[in-house]
Design a protein around this motif. Sequence first.
Motif, PDB file in Angstrom:
ATOM      1  N   ALA A   1      15.176 -35.423  23.981  1.00  0.00           N
ATOM      2  CA  ALA A   1      15.392 -33.985  24.070  1.00  0.00           C
ATOM      3  C   ALA A   1      16.298 -33.648  25.251  1.00  0.00           C
ATOM      4  O   ALA A   1      17.174 -32.768  25.151  1.00  0.00           O
ATOM      5  CB  ALA A   1      14.052 -33.259  24.206  1.00  0.00           C
ATOM      6  N   VAL A   2      16.107 -34.340  26.366  1.00  0.00           N
ATOM      7  CA  VAL A   2      16.962 -34.120  27.532  1.00  0.00           C
ATOM      8  C   VAL A   2      18.384 -34.599  27.235  1.00  0.00           C
ATOM      9  O   VAL A   2      19.364 -33.916  27.553  1.00  0.00           O
ATOM     10  CB  VAL A   2      16.387 -34.849  28.765  1.00  0.00           C
ATOM     11  CG1 VAL A   2      17.329 -34.688  29.960  1.00  0.00           C
ATOM     12  CG2 VAL A   2      15.008 -34.302  29.111  1.00  0.00           C
ATOM     13  N   ALA A   3      18.494 -35.770  26.615  1.00  0.00           N
ATOM     14  CA  ALA A   3      19.819 -36.305  26.288  1.00  0.00           C
ATOM     15  C   ALA A   3      20.561 -35.387  25.328  1.00  0.00           C
ATOM     16  O   ALA A   3      21.789 -35.229  25.425  1.00  0.00           O
ATOM     17  CB  ALA A   3      19.682 -37.700  25.686  1.00  0.00           C
TER      18      ALA A   3
ATOM     19  N   ALA B   1      24.030 -42.266  22.922  1.00  0.00           N
ATOM     20  CA  ALA B   1      24.243 -41.823  24.295  1.00  0.00           C
ATOM     21  C   ALA B   1      23.035 -42.166  25.164  1.00  0.00           C
ATOM     22  O   ALA B   1      23.176 -42.645  26.297  1.00  0.00           O
ATOM     23  CB  ALA B   1      24.512 -40.318  24.325  1.00  0.00           C
ATOM     24  N   LEU B   2      21.841 -41.940  24.625  1.00  0.00           N
ATOM     25  CA  LEU B   2      20.627 -42.237  25.382  1.00  0.00           C
ATOM     26  C   LEU B   2      20.487 -43.740  25.604  1.00  0.00           C
ATOM     27  O   LEU B   2      20.121 -44.185  26.699  1.00  0.00           O
ATOM     28  CB  LEU B   2      19.408 -41.690  24.642  1.00  0.00           C
ATOM     29  CG  LEU B   2      18.054 -41.839  25.348  1.00  0.00           C
ATOM     30  CD1 LEU B   2      18.072 -41.122  26.686  1.00  0.00           C
ATOM     31  CD2 LEU B   2      16.946 -41.290  24.460  1.00  0.00           C
ATOM     32  N   ASP B   3      20.788 -44.526  24.566  1.00  0.00           N
ATOM     33  CA  ASP B   3      20.704 -45.983  24.710  1.00  0.00           C
ATOM     34  C   ASP B   3      21.662 -46.485  25.786  1.00  0.00           C
ATOM     35  O   ASP B   3      21.305 -47.356  26.605  1.00  0.00           O
ATOM     36  CB  ASP B   3      21.045 -46.667  23.383  1.00  0.00           C
ATOM     37  CG  ASP B   3      19.955 -46.478  22.335  1.00  0.00           C
ATOM     38  OD1 ASP B   3      18.836 -46.091  22.712  1.00  0.00           O
ATOM     39  OD2 ASP B   3      20.242 -46.702  21.134  1.00  0.00           O
ATOM     40  N   LEU B   4      22.878 -45.964  25.789  1.00  0.00           N
ATOM     41  CA  LEU B   4      23.866 -46.401  26.775  1.00  0.00           C
ATOM     42  C   LEU B   4      23.456 -46.040  28.194  1.00  0.00           C
ATOM     43  O   LEU B   4      23.651 -46.821  29.129  1.00  0.00           O
ATOM     44  CB  LEU B   4      25.225 -45.768  26.459  1.00  0.00           C
ATOM     45  CG  LEU B   4      25.959 -46.288  25.225  1.00  0.00           C
ATOM     46  CD1 LEU B   4      27.174 -45.414  24.921  1.00  0.00           C
ATOM     47  CD2 LEU B   4      26.387 -47.736  25.416  1.00  0.00           C
TER      48      LEU B   4
ATOM     49  N   ALA C   1      26.485 -44.681  35.457  1.00  0.00           N
ATOM     50  CA  ALA C   1      26.872 -43.349  34.997  1.00  0.00           C
ATOM     51  C   ALA C   1      28.345 -43.313  34.600  1.00  0.00           C
ATOM     52  O   ALA C   1      28.723 -42.739  33.568  1.00  0.00           O
ATOM     53  CB  ALA C   1      26.592 -42.313  36.081  1.00  0.00           C
ATOM     54  N   ALA C   2      29.199 -43.934  35.406  1.00  0.00           N
ATOM     55  CA  ALA C   2      30.631 -43.956  35.108  1.00  0.00           C
ATOM     56  C   ALA C   2      30.916 -44.741  33.834  1.00  0.00           C
ATOM     57  O   ALA C   2      31.730 -44.321  32.993  1.00  0.00           O
ATOM     58  CB  ALA C   2      31.393 -44.569  36.286  1.00  0.00           C
ATOM     59  N   ALA C   3      30.238 -45.880  33.663  1.00  0.00           N
ATOM     60  CA  ALA C   3      30.454 -46.705  32.471  1.00  0.00           C
ATOM     61  C   ALA C   3      29.972 -45.988  31.215  1.00  0.00           C
ATOM     62  O   ALA C   3      30.639 -46.029  30.163  1.00  0.00           O
ATOM     63  CB  ALA C   3      29.734 -48.043  32.630  1.00  0.00           C
ATOM     64  N   THR C   4      28.826 -45.327  31.311  1.00  0.00           N
ATOM     65  CA  THR C   4      28.287 -44.591  30.167  1.00  0.00           C
ATOM     66  C   THR C   4      29.212 -43.454  29.776  1.00  0.00           C
ATOM     67  O   THR C   4      29.515 -43.251  28.588  1.00  0.00           O
ATOM     68  CB  THR C   4      26.891 -44.037  30.501  1.00  0.00           C
ATOM     69  OG1 THR C   4      26.016 -45.115  30.826  1.00  0.00           O
ATOM     70  CG2 THR C   4      26.320 -43.254  29.333  1.00  0.00           C
TER      71      THR C   4
ATOM     72  N   LEU D   1      29.779 -36.520  33.601  1.00  0.00           N
ATOM     73  CA  LEU D   1      29.467 -37.555  34.588  1.00  0.00           C
ATOM     74  C   LEU D   1      28.307 -37.125  35.480  1.00  0.00           C
ATOM     75  O   LEU D   1      27.383 -37.899  35.728  1.00  0.00           O
ATOM     76  CB  LEU D   1      30.705 -37.867  35.439  1.00  0.00           C
ATOM     77  CG  LEU D   1      30.489 -38.889  36.568  1.00  0.00           C
ATOM     78  CD1 LEU D   1      30.040 -40.233  36.002  1.00  0.00           C
ATOM     79  CD2 LEU D   1      31.773 -39.050  37.379  1.00  0.00           C
ATOM     80  N   GLY D   2      28.355 -35.884  35.947  1.00  0.00           N
ATOM     81  CA  GLY D   2      27.287 -35.397  36.810  1.00  0.00           C
ATOM     82  C   GLY D   2      25.951 -35.337  36.094  1.00  0.00           C
ATOM     83  O   GLY D   2      24.913 -35.703  36.658  1.00  0.00           O
ATOM     84  N   ASP D   3      25.985 -34.892  34.837  1.00  0.00           N
ATOM     85  CA  ASP D   3      24.735 -34.795  34.068  1.00  0.00           C
ATOM     86  C   ASP D   3      24.150 -36.174  33.796  1.00  0.00           C
ATOM     87  O   ASP D   3      22.933 -36.392  33.916  1.00  0.00           O
ATOM     88  CB  ASP D   3      24.982 -34.070  32.744  1.00  0.00           C
ATOM     89  CG  ASP D   3      25.213 -32.580  32.929  1.00  0.00           C
ATOM     90  OD1 ASP D   3      25.056 -32.087  34.062  1.00  0.00           O
ATOM     91  OD2 ASP D   3      25.556 -31.907  31.934  1.00  0.00           O
ATOM     92  N   VAL D   4      25.008 -37.121  33.412  1.00  0.00           N
ATOM     93  CA  VAL D   4      24.528 -38.478  33.140  1.00  0.00           C
ATOM     94  C   VAL D   4      23.973 -39.109  34.411  1.00  0.00           C
ATOM     95  O   VAL D   4      22.935 -39.774  34.387  1.00  0.00           O
ATOM     96  CB  VAL D   4      25.669 -39.343  32.554  1.00  0.00           C
ATOM     97  CG1 VAL D   4      25.259 -40.819  32.504  1.00  0.00           C
ATOM     98  CG2 VAL D   4      26.031 -38.867  31.156  1.00  0.00           C
TER      99      VAL D   4
END
Length: 202
Positions: A137-139, A161-164, A189-192, A87-90
């Motif tokens: 690359a980050v994702a 993951a990146l698309d979301l 972020a929470a939804a992803t 969660l924090g990273d996203v």
Amino acid sequence: MESKSRRRPAGAAVLREGVTDAIRAAVVDELAAVGYGRMSIENIARRAGVGKAAIYRRWPSKLPIVLDVVSALALYGMPAPDTGTLLGDVRQLIGATARLLEHPLAAQIVPDLLAEAARNPEIAQAAHAAMRHTQRAVAAVVVGHAIERGELAGDTDVDLALDLAIGPLYWRLVMIRTERPAGYLDALAAATTAALSAARLS
């Protein structure tokens, strides 16, 4: 008399970083002012205070210059986050992307490049590689860390993951160009995170 081995190389052998930075800054200003279609090497050189030869020693044409700048913008302020939780990273990833897309210059440049990409397949392919690959690359780092912590399944799709995480930002800030409401980034972020974590439990 100084020996040849100690002489400073001249011409194309010396590409001063300060000059390169000035050219890149001029490209950003020129893109924001006139767009890709009307951008010219002559005007870039004038803005940077250099000769055209200084530009051509670094890039063969204006397309590689723009892609270089776009790649740098895509990574601007976006180091791979490592907060210790998915969660924090996203949240950090989408926060950095939002700051980039909301920057006044990026707000002008990105839509223009998308319009050019619709007309020019070469620009479309190159811009996709420059922007998508840098953020992917980050994702990939974010997903990799989450897999190591057991938060995500080992076969989690990095592209999904990146698309979301990033797709909604491009839609809101670039396509329909509306302001994000308060708390939007936290909710996204929470939804992803919830969507990605659900795959691990299924």
